[in-house]
Motif scaffolding. Structure first.
Motif, mmCIF file in Angstrom:
data_model
loop_
_atom_site.group_PDB
_atom_site.id
_atom_site.type_symbol
_atom_site.label_atom_id
_atom_site.label_comp_id
_atom_site.label_asym_id
_atom_site.label_seq_id
_atom_site.Cartn_x
_atom_site.Cartn_y
_atom_site.Cartn_z
ATOM 1 N N ASP A 182 -55.597 2.596 -2.890
ATOM 2 C CA ASP A 182 -55.710 3.675 -1.861
ATOM 3 C C ASP A 182 -56.470 3.487 -1.049
ATOM 4 O O ASP A 182 -56.446 3.672 0.031
ATOM 5 C CB ASP A 182 -56.192 4.896 -3.081
ATOM 6 N N MET A 183 -57.687 2.832 -1.378
ATOM 7 C CA MET A 183 -58.542 2.293 -0.259
ATOM 8 C C MET A 183 -58.143 1.255 0.771
ATOM 9 O O MET A 183 -58.372 1.459 1.840
ATOM 10 C CB MET A 183 -59.908 1.512 -1.047
ATOM 11 N N LEU A 184 -57.270 0.402 0.090
ATOM 12 C CA LEU A 184 -56.561 -0.684 1.125
ATOM 13 C C LEU A 184 -55.577 0.081 2.086
ATOM 14 O O LEU A 184 -55.327 -0.206 3.196
ATOM 15 C CB LEU A 184 -55.978 -1.373 0.400
ATOM 16 N N LEU A 185 -54.882 0.898 1.689
ATOM 17 C CA LEU A 185 -53.772 1.593 2.458
ATOM 18 C C LEU A 185 -54.439 2.606 3.394
ATOM 19 O O LEU A 185 -53.790 2.984 4.536
ATOM 20 C CB LEU A 185 -52.946 2.056 1.495
ATOM 21 N N GLY A 186 -55.506 3.129 3.004
ATOM 22 C CA GLY A 186 -56.282 4.067 3.934
ATOM 23 C C GLY A 186 -55.556 5.354 3.929
ATOM 24 O O GLY A 186 -54.641 5.937 3.090
ATOM 25 N N LYS A 187 -56.089 6.473 4.786
ATOM 26 C CA LYS A 187 -55.507 7.967 4.938
ATOM 27 C C LYS A 187 -54.009 8.052 5.431
ATOM 28 O O LYS A 187 -53.752 7.322 6.395
ATOM 29 C CB LYS A 187 -56.510 8.594 5.568
ATOM 30 N N ASP A 188 -53.228 8.692 4.887
ATOM 31 C CA ASP A 188 -51.829 9.063 5.426
ATOM 32 C C ASP A 188 -52.068 10.338 6.259
ATOM 33 O O ASP A 188 -52.478 11.591 5.822
ATOM 34 C CB ASP A 188 -51.120 9.160 4.342
ATOM 35 N N SER A 189 -51.947 10.006 7.560
ATOM 36 C CA SER A 189 -52.096 11.474 8.443
ATOM 37 C C SER A 189 -50.775 11.913 8.773
ATOM 38 O O SER A 189 -50.786 12.867 9.544
ATOM 39 C CB SER A 189 -52.881 10.826 9.957
#
Length: 304
Positions: free
Chosen positions: A68-75
């Protein structure tokens, strides 16, 4: 067609494609149901069954947060006015949540069969029960979505799923209690400032259970019915829990009872730990009229 219009159309097409891809990405919700059999297969292949029996907490609390940290936020979010109404009517999303309920019921039976077969040592058996309980805890999230729906099939499916982890009172208390009293002393699932988790959990278990019965009794009383009657939905849901416990006990003896109650305890404890974190130390001000201020994003730590 102007350059601006072409750009707008291109962006709309791109967004539509991405939303379609995101639609099918929701199938990831089924992954928790697949973790136990996949981890068991890995354990058998490596002759490390008892180690892999503890694999679910490692994946859920270790690997997934890192990803989750590596993929980042889904905007990319659906538009409330144009996309959401269309999505609500799609059977695809309903199939995922309802499929989860059936899948978890099947997982419980299969997991118990594996446990009863003597696959695990004592430590491995404990890990297996903890792992299935964590899957059940994630399942409460699915149940949460279902009990918020309007269709009876979905709300009843949510109640059934909660019954499989012996926490059916959540169906009543969450909707009629928590939503009303969140971040106030009256809420069973809101932790106070400086309250330890170990102090909070027993209170949350008991208060949620008692509040659910109180709220259901009040609902029936308003309709002119007795609390202890066939109209009391909690009687039905807890009867399912009792029947499931009886079934596991009759089929597998004391080990079946330990498995069913153990995974249930882990599941609803995980829920209450999340509640403890979500509302820790937050409270709504009491107004001059005796009511509490309106609930806002500032009353939950996980608000975006």
């Amino acid at each position: 067609m102007s350059t601006t219009q072409l750009s707008v159309n291109r962006e709309a097409t791109r967004r539509r494609i991405l939303l379609t891809l995101k639609k099918y990405s929701y199938l990831i919700a089924m992954v928790p149901l697949l973790l136990p059999p996949l981890l068991l297969a890995a354990g058998q292949a490596t002759d490390l069954v008892n180690l892999f029996s503890w694999g679910v907490p490692v994946v859920v609390f270790g690997i997934i947060p890192v990803l989750d940290m590596l993929l980042g936020k889904d905007s990319l979010n659906p538009d409330e006015e144009t996309d959401v109404p269309r999505m609500v009517g799609e059977r695809f999303y309903k199939a995922i949540t309802l499929g989860w309920v059936a899948g978890f019921a099947a997982l419980l039976v299969w997991s118990m069969l594996e446990l009863a077969s003597g696959t695990f040592s004592l430590v491995g058996s404990i890990g297996w029960i903890v792992s299935i309980g964590i899957v059940g805890g994630l399942g409460i999230n699915v149940a949460h979505e279902l009990i918020h729906k309007d269709e009876k099939l979905e709300t009843r499916a949510g109640g059934f799923l909660l019954s499989l982890v012996c926490y059916a009172g959540f169906k009543v208390e969450h909707l009629r209690g928590h939503h009303v009293h969140v971040s106030t002393p009256e809420d069973a699932s809101s932790s106070r400032y400086n309250q330890s988790l170990y102090n909070f959990l027993p209170q949350a278990y008991m208060r949620n259970f008692l509040n659910a019965w109180k709220l259901e009794a009040e609902r029936l009383q308003r309709k002119g019915h007795k609390a202890l009657s066939w109209r009391n939905e909690l009687i039905w849901w807890y009867s399912i829990s009792a029947l499931a416990l009886a079934g596991f006990t009759i089929a597998f003896g004391w080990l079946g009872a330990v498995f069913f109650l153990g995974q249930s305890f882990i599941a609803f404890t995980l829920l209450e730990i999340v509640n403890y974190l979500e509302h820790y130390g937050l409270h709504r001000r009491k107004l001059e009229n005796g009511r509490y201020e309106r609930t806002g994003p500032e009353h939950s730590w996980n608000s975006n």
